[in-house]
Design an enzyme around this catalytic site. Structure first.
Site, PDB file in Angstrom:
ATOM      1  N   SER A   1      50.315  28.134 -87.717  1.00  0.00           N
ATOM      2  CA  SER A   1      51.551  28.331 -86.939  1.00  0.00           C
ATOM      3  C   SER A   1      51.460  29.572 -86.066  1.00  0.00           C
ATOM      4  O   SER A   1      51.936  29.590 -84.949  1.00  0.00           O
ATOM      5  CB  SER A   1      52.727  28.536 -87.888  1.00  0.00           C
ATOM      6  OG  SER A   1      52.851  27.469 -88.762  1.00  0.00           O
TER       7      SER A   1
ATOM      8  N   HIS B   1      49.081  21.616 -84.103  1.00  0.00           N
ATOM      9  CA  HIS B   1      50.210  22.240 -84.796  1.00  0.00           C
ATOM     10  C   HIS B   1      51.305  21.205 -85.024  1.00  0.00           C
ATOM     11  O   HIS B   1      52.024  20.823 -84.097  1.00  0.00           O
ATOM     12  CB  HIS B   1      50.744  23.420 -83.966  1.00  0.00           C
ATOM     13  CG  HIS B   1      51.812  24.195 -84.656  1.00  0.00           C
ATOM     14  ND1 HIS B   1      52.873  24.749 -83.977  1.00  0.00           N
ATOM     15  CD2 HIS B   1      52.022  24.473 -85.979  1.00  0.00           C
ATOM     16  CE1 HIS B   1      53.678  25.359 -84.847  1.00  0.00           C
ATOM     17  NE2 HIS B   1      53.188  25.184 -86.058  1.00  0.00           N
TER      18      HIS B   1
ATOM     19  N   GLU C   1      51.994  20.178 -81.188  1.00  0.00           N
ATOM     20  CA  GLU C   1      51.466  21.130 -80.207  1.00  0.00           C
ATOM     21  C   GLU C   1      49.939  21.090 -80.300  1.00  0.00           C
ATOM     22  O   GLU C   1      49.373  21.268 -81.382  1.00  0.00           O
ATOM     23  CB  GLU C   1      51.977  22.543 -80.487  1.00  0.00           C
ATOM     24  CG  GLU C   1      53.395  22.805 -80.013  1.00  0.00           C
ATOM     25  CD  GLU C   1      53.821  24.259 -80.236  1.00  0.00           C
ATOM     26  OE1 GLU C   1      54.550  24.805 -79.383  1.00  0.00           O
ATOM     27  OE2 GLU C   1      53.413  24.839 -81.264  1.00  0.00           O
TER      28      GLU C   1
ATOM     29  N   ASN D   1      57.350  28.233 -81.472  1.00  0.00           N
ATOM     30  CA  ASN D   1      57.699  29.364 -82.335  1.00  0.00           C
ATOM     31  C   ASN D   1      57.922  30.644 -81.532  1.00  0.00           C
ATOM     32  O   ASN D   1      58.671  31.521 -81.938  1.00  0.00           O
ATOM     33  CB  ASN D   1      56.620  29.559 -83.402  1.00  0.00           C
ATOM     34  CG  ASN D   1      56.757  28.530 -84.516  1.00  0.00           C
ATOM     35  OD1 ASN D   1      57.828  27.949 -84.686  1.00  0.00           O
ATOM     36  ND2 ASN D   1      55.690  28.299 -85.257  1.00  0.00           N
TER      37      ASN D   1
END
Ligand code: T1G
Ligand code: NAD
Length: 647
Positions: free
Chosen positions: A405, A426, A438, A476
């Site tokens: 992450s 991801h 991702e 994120n």
């Protein structure tokens, strides 16, 4: 070549539509059908007409690419009425999906038959509109108001078997659709014809029906306009004449088609269709994936393995030791059992899914894997050790991916032989449910490895989005900015519940503080602490104060809110107010709209920085990440779309 052709089988004429890719009702197709009615009405030898489509599906609706243009004749409502008014009965023969205007055309026909597995629906609300050619007026005449409300305000298609039960179609057939339709037509000519759908009555629902529907749909819509407008049109259909209801529906359709929400949902519709096949990889052949390895059977590893199994790929799951492996396989079984409970899987399908997973603790089991996805602890040392093992046991050309992450994929891949085969994939939790993926290439990642990442995204029915390398990639990173901005408002004296209410009012299922309490405040705290330990100057977050006070969220009975034991209802916390009081430096009053505009504006600003740095390839990619990974309301189009002042 004409998109409409006519053929004859004795006294039955067949009208075949061929307008790839999905037989959308372009102007040319509408004109072709319009003319076909005249031709066949004038042909005395023709007693009935079968309407069928070539290609992978029946008519998938109006041509959405025409929405931005002035409407051209023949207009769809008139075409549906013309087919319904034809002198010979028309039979719609459905395969694939009959959606929107496609199902409205079918309701203009006297009969509808469908192949097993086909589906029918009115998904217009997913495009921010209501049906515009009698979907809200004819459907209740075919299936009653409850079924019509479910179909139209929900926008989800139903399979042929259920459609038959609901009265939306007359027969489910198998095998050769055209032959079945011709046989059906001949049989129908032997019996009295049913009334045209427009002349069929609508049963009045019990008192309070509409009010109850209004309440339920308003709660579900969270500000989205189309579902409630569709309900209004359905009520008009039940309470007014056919013509009055048709005029009301058409006016509503035209108004909503130009609306900001509809423009946002159209942009998302096309972005979702473009994402899995990015132009820069169109000519790159991906590696064929026959066998996939997953390292780590925890929250993510198990979810990723389940997604791979849902796509029919055999999986080898590697864990640290036998105990951890048993736990990992248990996690997978729990996922598949959950699918059975929710009616998504049969018992035998769940068993077949699990049977396709081979558990091992020896990496030698991956000797013939085409792709390996690592999902072990978020610690650089642990991950690097895994890739060292993988390099020893896997083929030189096996694709290697990390599900990290926050760590830098380049640091994870350092020293890996043939780094061209390395990539970040991801996933989002739960990985077998969340649509977002991702895809994070390094500078060494080959075009073929990147194309294989997208091919995997297509195989798993995900929305794959390419992201460059920075802390938190796209999603994120924006989440971090969003949370910091929300804390910024706290420092200005805006209350936690007010901020959450503002974002729920904007269309999110949860506000930023409720969401953190659910996921846990400690994940981001540990990440900040890790960065601080690495010598980075990370400013203190208000959340750090709470975590240090033992408040990690619901799991500790308190985070930004208090929670009564066993309860999930957030309660304002005096403890939190006391802990944070020293950090509240001013008191501004903001409306909920201003709060939402501020926070969405900050997301978009971070998005723009991400674009400027080349971390994302387009604003719509950022919007897809936010919609499919972070619960951004779809009908707002995403932060980039919203920031362009369109909603
Ligand atoms: N109009 C124009 N293009 C369309 C289209 C449409 N309705 N539907 C799909 N496409 C394009 C899509 O952009 C893609 O293009 C290609 O077809 C394949 O699509 C009056 C006004 C039918 C279930 O909402 O749900 O009728 O990227 O990748 O996965 O009441 O497409 O290849 O260039 O999705 O096999 C209502 C929308 C319209 C249905 C097929 N209809 N489409 O799925 O292929 S509003 C819909 C779908 C309406 C009336 C109102 C799916 C599909 P490209 P795809 P798929
Ligand atoms: P987890 O703690 O639930 O699972 C990690 C698993 O890895 C454990 O079962 C552990 O036994 C196993 N493991 C550790 N070392 C191993 C080794 N050397 N060989 C084989 N297995 C080993 O963690 P998680 O939440 O599934 O996270 C895994 C990765 O996914 C992390 O990098 C995390 O950042 C990332 N991620 C997590 C989420 C999330 O929401 N949890 C979302 C996206 C990405």
């Amino acid at each position: 070549m004409s998109v409409v052709t006519i053929a004859h089988a004795g006294e039955i004429a067949t009208v075949t539509i061929d307008n790839p890719p999905v037989n959308a009702l372009s102007q040319a197709l509408r004109q072709g059908l319009w003319d076909a009615v005249a031709t066949l009405d004038a042909d005395p030898a023709v007693k009935a007409v079968v309407l069928i489509c070539a290609g992978r599906t029946f008519i998938a609706g109006a041509d959405v690419t025409e929405f931005g243009k002035p409407p051209m004749e023949p207009h769809l409502p008139d075409l549906v009425a013309r087919i319904e008014g034809a002198q010979k009965p028309w039979i719609a023969a459905i395969h694939g999906s009959a959606l929107g205007g496609g199902f409205e055309i079918a309701m203009g026909c006297r009969f509808r038959i469908a192949l097993e597995g086909a589906s029918v629906g009115l998904p217009e609300v997913t495009l921010g509109i209501v049906p515009g050619a009698s979907g809200t007026v004819r459907t209740p005449r075919l299936a009653g108001v409850q079924a019509a409300v479910d179909l139209v305000t929900g926008g989800k298609p139903v399979k042929a078997a259920k459609a038959k039960t609901l009265g939306l179609i007359d027969a489910v057939v198998s095998g050769d659709l055209q032959a079945a339709a011709l046989a059906f037509a001949r049989e129908a000519l032997e019996q009295p014809l049913p009334l045209p759908v427009s002349q069929r009555p609508i049963a009045t629902p019990e008192p309070g029906f509409w009010e109850a529907q209004q309440t339920a749909i308003a709660k579900r819509a969270r500000g989205e306009a189309a579902p409630l407008r569709a309900l209004e049109c359905l009520r008009k259909a039940a309470e007014a004449s056919f013509d009055v209801a048709m005029a009301h529906e058409r006016a509503t359709f035209l108004e909503l088609r130009a609306s900001e929400q509809a423009q946002a949902l159209r942009a998302v519709f096309f972005a979702e269709r473009a994402a899995p096949r990015p132009a820069h990889l169109r000519d790159v052949e991906p590696v064929a994936l026959r066998k996939v390895g997953v390292i780590g059977g925890g929250t993510m590893g198990a979810g990723i393995a389940a997604a791979l199994r849902d796509a029919g790929l055999p999986v080898t799951l590697i864990e640290r030791d036998a105990e951890a492996l048993a736990r990992g396989l248990g996690n997978l079984k729990t996922i598949f059992d959950g699918g059975v409970k929710r009616g998504k899987l049969s018992e035998s399908q769940a068993a077949e899914r699990l049977a396709g997973v081979t558990g091992a603790t020896d990496y030698a089991a991956l000797a013939d894997a085409d792709l390996v996805i690592e999902a072990v602890f978020e610690e650089i040392g642990v991950k690097r050790a895994v890739f060292t093992e993988l390099a020893r046991h896997c083929r030189d050309d096996a694709i290697m991916a990390t599900n990290t992450s926050y760590l830098d994929p380049r640091a994870i891949a350092e020293g890996l032989p043939n780094p061209a085969r390395f990539i970040g994939l991801h996933f989002f939790s739960p990985a077998n449910v969340m649509k977002l993926l991702e895809i994070v290439p390094t500078a060494e990642t080959s075009a073929q490895t990147l194309a294989t990442g997208f091919a995997l995204g297509r195989a798993l029915n995900k929305i794959p989005v390419q992201a460059g390398i920075c802390e938190g990639f796209i999603g994120n990173r924006i989440l971090k900015r969003y949370r910091a901005a929300a804390e910024g408002l706290l420092r200005k004296g805006v209350a936690i519940p007010e901020i959450d209410a503002a974002m729920r009012g904007y269309g999110f299922a949860m506000g930023p503080f409720e969401a953190q309490d659910l996921g846990g405040l400690d994940i981001a705290f540990l990440q900040r602490e890790g960065a601080r330990a690495a010598g980075q100057a990370v400013p203190e977050a208000l959340a750090d104060i709470l975590v240090r006070a033992g408040r990690k969220g619901q799991k500790t009975g308190g985070g930004w809110y208090d929670y009564a034991p066993g309860e999930r209802a957030p309660r304002s916390s005096i403890t939190v107010a006391e802990l944070l009081a020293p950090h509240v430096t001013e008191f501004v009053s903001m409306t909920r709209e201003e709060i939402a505009a501020d926070l969405v504006g900050q997301m978009a600003a971070e998005g723009q920085a991400i674009l400027d740095e080349g971390i994302a390839r387009s604003p719509s990619d950022i919007d897809l990440v936010e919609i499919h990974g972070y619960g951004f309301p779809r009908w707002r189009g995403g932060p980039m779309f919203a920031a362009q002042g369109r909603s």
